[in-house]
Design an enzyme around this catalytic site. Structure first.
Site, PDB file in Angstrom:
ATOM      1  N   PRO A   9      -8.418  -0.859   5.712  1.00  0.00           N
ATOM      2  CA  PRO A   9      -8.631  -1.140   4.314  1.00  0.00           C
ATOM      3  C   PRO A   9      -7.779  -2.573   3.796  1.00  0.00           C
ATOM      4  O   PRO A   9      -6.508  -2.486   4.418  1.00  0.00           O
ATOM      5  CB  PRO A   9      -7.990   0.109   3.614  1.00  0.00           C
ATOM      6  CG  PRO A   9      -7.264   0.933   4.669  1.00  0.00           C
ATOM      7  CD  PRO A   9      -8.083   0.336   6.077  1.00  0.00           C
ATOM      8  N   ARG A  17      -4.557 -10.923  -1.258  1.00  0.00           N
ATOM      9  CA  ARG A  17      -3.372 -10.262  -1.720  1.00  0.00           C
ATOM     10  C   ARG A  17      -2.085 -10.244  -0.979  1.00  0.00           C
ATOM     11  O   ARG A  17      -2.077 -10.651   0.350  1.00  0.00           O
ATOM     12  CB  ARG A  17      -3.810  -8.660  -1.531  1.00  0.00           C
ATOM     13  CG  ARG A  17      -3.967  -8.155  -0.208  1.00  0.00           C
ATOM     14  CD  ARG A  17      -4.321  -6.693   0.164  1.00  0.00           C
ATOM     15  NE  ARG A  17      -3.199  -5.905   0.036  1.00  0.00           N
ATOM     16  CZ  ARG A  17      -3.124  -5.345   1.218  1.00  0.00           C
ATOM     17  NH1 ARG A  17      -3.155  -5.740   2.354  1.00  0.00           N
ATOM     18  NH2 ARG A  17      -1.820  -4.615   1.287  1.00  0.00           N
ATOM     19  N   ASN A  75      -6.502  -2.570  13.488  1.00  0.00           N
ATOM     20  CA  ASN A  75      -5.516  -2.673  12.522  1.00  0.00           C
ATOM     21  C   ASN A  75      -5.908  -1.790  11.344  1.00  0.00           C
ATOM     22  O   ASN A  75      -6.760  -1.814  10.717  1.00  0.00           O
ATOM     23  CB  ASN A  75      -5.587  -4.304  11.976  1.00  0.00           C
ATOM     24  CG  ASN A  75      -4.299  -4.274  11.025  1.00  0.00           C
ATOM     25  OD1 ASN A  75      -3.988  -3.101  10.375  1.00  0.00           O
ATOM     26  ND2 ASN A  75      -4.063  -5.433  10.455  1.00  0.00           N
ATOM     27  N   HIS A  81      -0.137   5.126   8.692  1.00  0.00           N
ATOM     28  CA  HIS A  81       0.928   5.658   8.561  1.00  0.00           C
ATOM     29  C   HIS A  81       0.577   7.329   8.213  1.00  0.00           C
ATOM     30  O   HIS A  81       1.642   7.876   8.266  1.00  0.00           O
ATOM     31  CB  HIS A  81       1.460   5.049   7.259  1.00  0.00           C
ATOM     32  CG  HIS A  81       1.681   3.665   7.369  1.00  0.00           C
ATOM     33  ND1 HIS A  81       2.485   3.043   8.446  1.00  0.00           N
ATOM     34  CD2 HIS A  81       1.279   2.678   6.824  1.00  0.00           C
ATOM     35  CE1 HIS A  81       2.603   1.893   8.134  1.00  0.00           C
ATOM     36  NE2 HIS A  81       1.442   1.422   7.261  1.00  0.00           N
ATOM     37  N   ASP A  88      -6.796  10.839  16.252  1.00  0.00           N
ATOM     38  CA  ASP A  88      -7.840  11.642  17.240  1.00  0.00           C
ATOM     39  C   ASP A  88      -8.914  10.997  17.559  1.00  0.00           C
ATOM     40  O   ASP A  88      -9.156  10.893  18.906  1.00  0.00           O
ATOM     41  CB  ASP A  88      -8.086  12.959  16.567  1.00  0.00           C
ATOM     42  CG  ASP A  88      -6.880  13.960  16.220  1.00  0.00           C
ATOM     43  OD1 ASP A  88      -5.788  13.527  16.924  1.00  0.00           O
ATOM     44  OD2 ASP A  88      -7.091  14.752  15.483  1.00  0.00           O
ATOM     45  N   ILE A 102      -0.257  -7.480  11.120  1.00  0.00           N
ATOM     46  CA  ILE A 102      -0.078  -8.824  10.734  1.00  0.00           C
ATOM     47  C   ILE A 102       1.577  -8.992  10.375  1.00  0.00           C
ATOM     48  O   ILE A 102       2.243  -9.995  10.807  1.00  0.00           O
ATOM     49  CB  ILE A 102      -0.843  -9.287   9.742  1.00  0.00           C
ATOM     50  CG1 ILE A 102      -2.457  -9.235   9.985  1.00  0.00           C
ATOM     51  CG2 ILE A 102      -0.507 -10.838   9.028  1.00  0.00           C
ATOM     52  CD1 ILE A 102      -3.458  -9.594   8.990  1.00  0.00           C
ATOM     53  N   SER A 103       1.942  -7.928   9.533  1.00  0.00           N
ATOM     54  CA  SER A 103       3.330  -8.097   9.196  1.00  0.00           C
ATOM     55  C   SER A 103       4.117  -7.198  10.136  1.00  0.00           C
ATOM     56  O   SER A 103       3.618  -6.349  10.810  1.00  0.00           O
ATOM     57  CB  SER A 103       3.571  -7.627   7.591  1.00  0.00           C
ATOM     58  OG  SER A 103       3.280  -6.383   7.592  1.00  0.00           O
ATOM     59  N   ARG A 108       9.733  -3.536   7.055  1.00  0.00           N
ATOM     60  CA  ARG A 108       9.084  -3.260   5.570  1.00  0.00           C
ATOM     61  C   ARG A 108       9.670  -1.686   5.326  1.00  0.00           C
ATOM     62  O   ARG A 108      10.690  -1.101   5.474  1.00  0.00           O
ATOM     63  CB  ARG A 108       7.607  -3.614   5.664  1.00  0.00           C
ATOM     64  CG  ARG A 108       7.123  -4.816   5.822  1.00  0.00           C
ATOM     65  CD  ARG A 108       5.909  -5.201   5.675  1.00  0.00           C
ATOM     66  NE  ARG A 108       5.378  -4.894   4.495  1.00  0.00           N
ATOM     67  CZ  ARG A 108       4.142  -4.752   4.037  1.00  0.00           C
ATOM     68  NH1 ARG A 108       3.090  -4.847   4.904  1.00  0.00           N
ATOM     69  NH2 ARG A 108       3.770  -4.751   2.838  1.00  0.00           N
ATOM     70  N   ARG A 112       5.987   2.504   5.918  1.00  0.00           N
ATOM     71  CA  ARG A 112       5.374   1.539   6.888  1.00  0.00           C
ATOM     72  C   ARG A 112       5.991   1.962   8.397  1.00  0.00           C
ATOM     73  O   ARG A 112       5.296   1.226   9.135  1.00  0.00           O
ATOM     74  CB  ARG A 112       5.464   0.337   6.391  1.00  0.00           C
ATOM     75  CG  ARG A 112       4.624   0.236   5.112  1.00  0.00           C
ATOM     76  CD  ARG A 112       4.523  -1.388   4.612  1.00  0.00           C
ATOM     77  NE  ARG A 112       4.075  -1.419   3.342  1.00  0.00           N
ATOM     78  CZ  ARG A 112       2.577  -1.505   2.928  1.00  0.00           C
ATOM     79  NH1 ARG A 112       1.798  -0.922   3.842  1.00  0.00           N
ATOM     80  NH2 ARG A 112       2.525  -1.519   1.583  1.00  0.00           N
TER      81      ARG A 112
END
Length: 149
Positions: A9, A17, A75, A81, A88, A102-103, A108, A112
């Site tokens: 997502p 963003r 990703n 989380h 599964d 990416i981060s 963070r 996270r």
């Protein structure tokens, strides 16, 4: 060699963003970089994205049946989380798997820092920006060479 790259997502909103965290390059730029790198390492890359948990699980289940698949990069976005369902599904895919972020999720917010999907993967790359995807592809290529020898 075939590599499947699954993006969860909001990754389609790269460059839109939270630019201070995820950078200014667009999702299309990421896809282009992946395709170019795949060509350089002699691989075929399928890049796929969904904002829906069930669709990601369906894609992982499809990957189980893909006999040409050499590896998977995922990703999971925020699903990292808390999605034990994606965890599964990942465990059902028997190719080298790399979780990418990416981060640096470890630097963070507290929530996270926990990845429920990482234990179902063979390797994790965090905080390397879009370059992390290319590093994940290189890791899979190296694993494919080890498997052949």
């Amino acid at each position: 060699m075939k590599i499947l790259i699954i993006n969860g997502p909001n990754l389609n909103f790269l460059g839109i963003r939270e630019k201070k965290i995820y950078g200014t390059e667009s999702y299309n730029t990421l896809v282009q970089q992946i395709q170019e790198h795949a060509a350089q390492i002699g691989a075929e890359a399928e890049v796929w994205q969904s904002n829906h948990e069930g669709a990601i699980i369906d894609k992982l289940q499809e990957a189980y049946y893909d006999e040409e698949l050499s590896g998977l990069v995922i990703n999971p976005g925020a699903y990292t989380h808390y999605s034990y369902a994606i965890h599964d599904a990942l465990k059902s895919v028997f190719v080298p798997k790399v979780e990418i972020h990416i981060s640096d999720i470890n630097a963070r917010e507290e929530f996270r820092r926990v990845s429920v999907t990482a234990p179902a993967c063979d390797h994790q790359i965090v905080g390397h920006g879009l370059q992390g995807y290319l590093e994940a592809m290189d890791w899979i290529a190296a694993m494919a060479k080890v498997k052949k020898s």
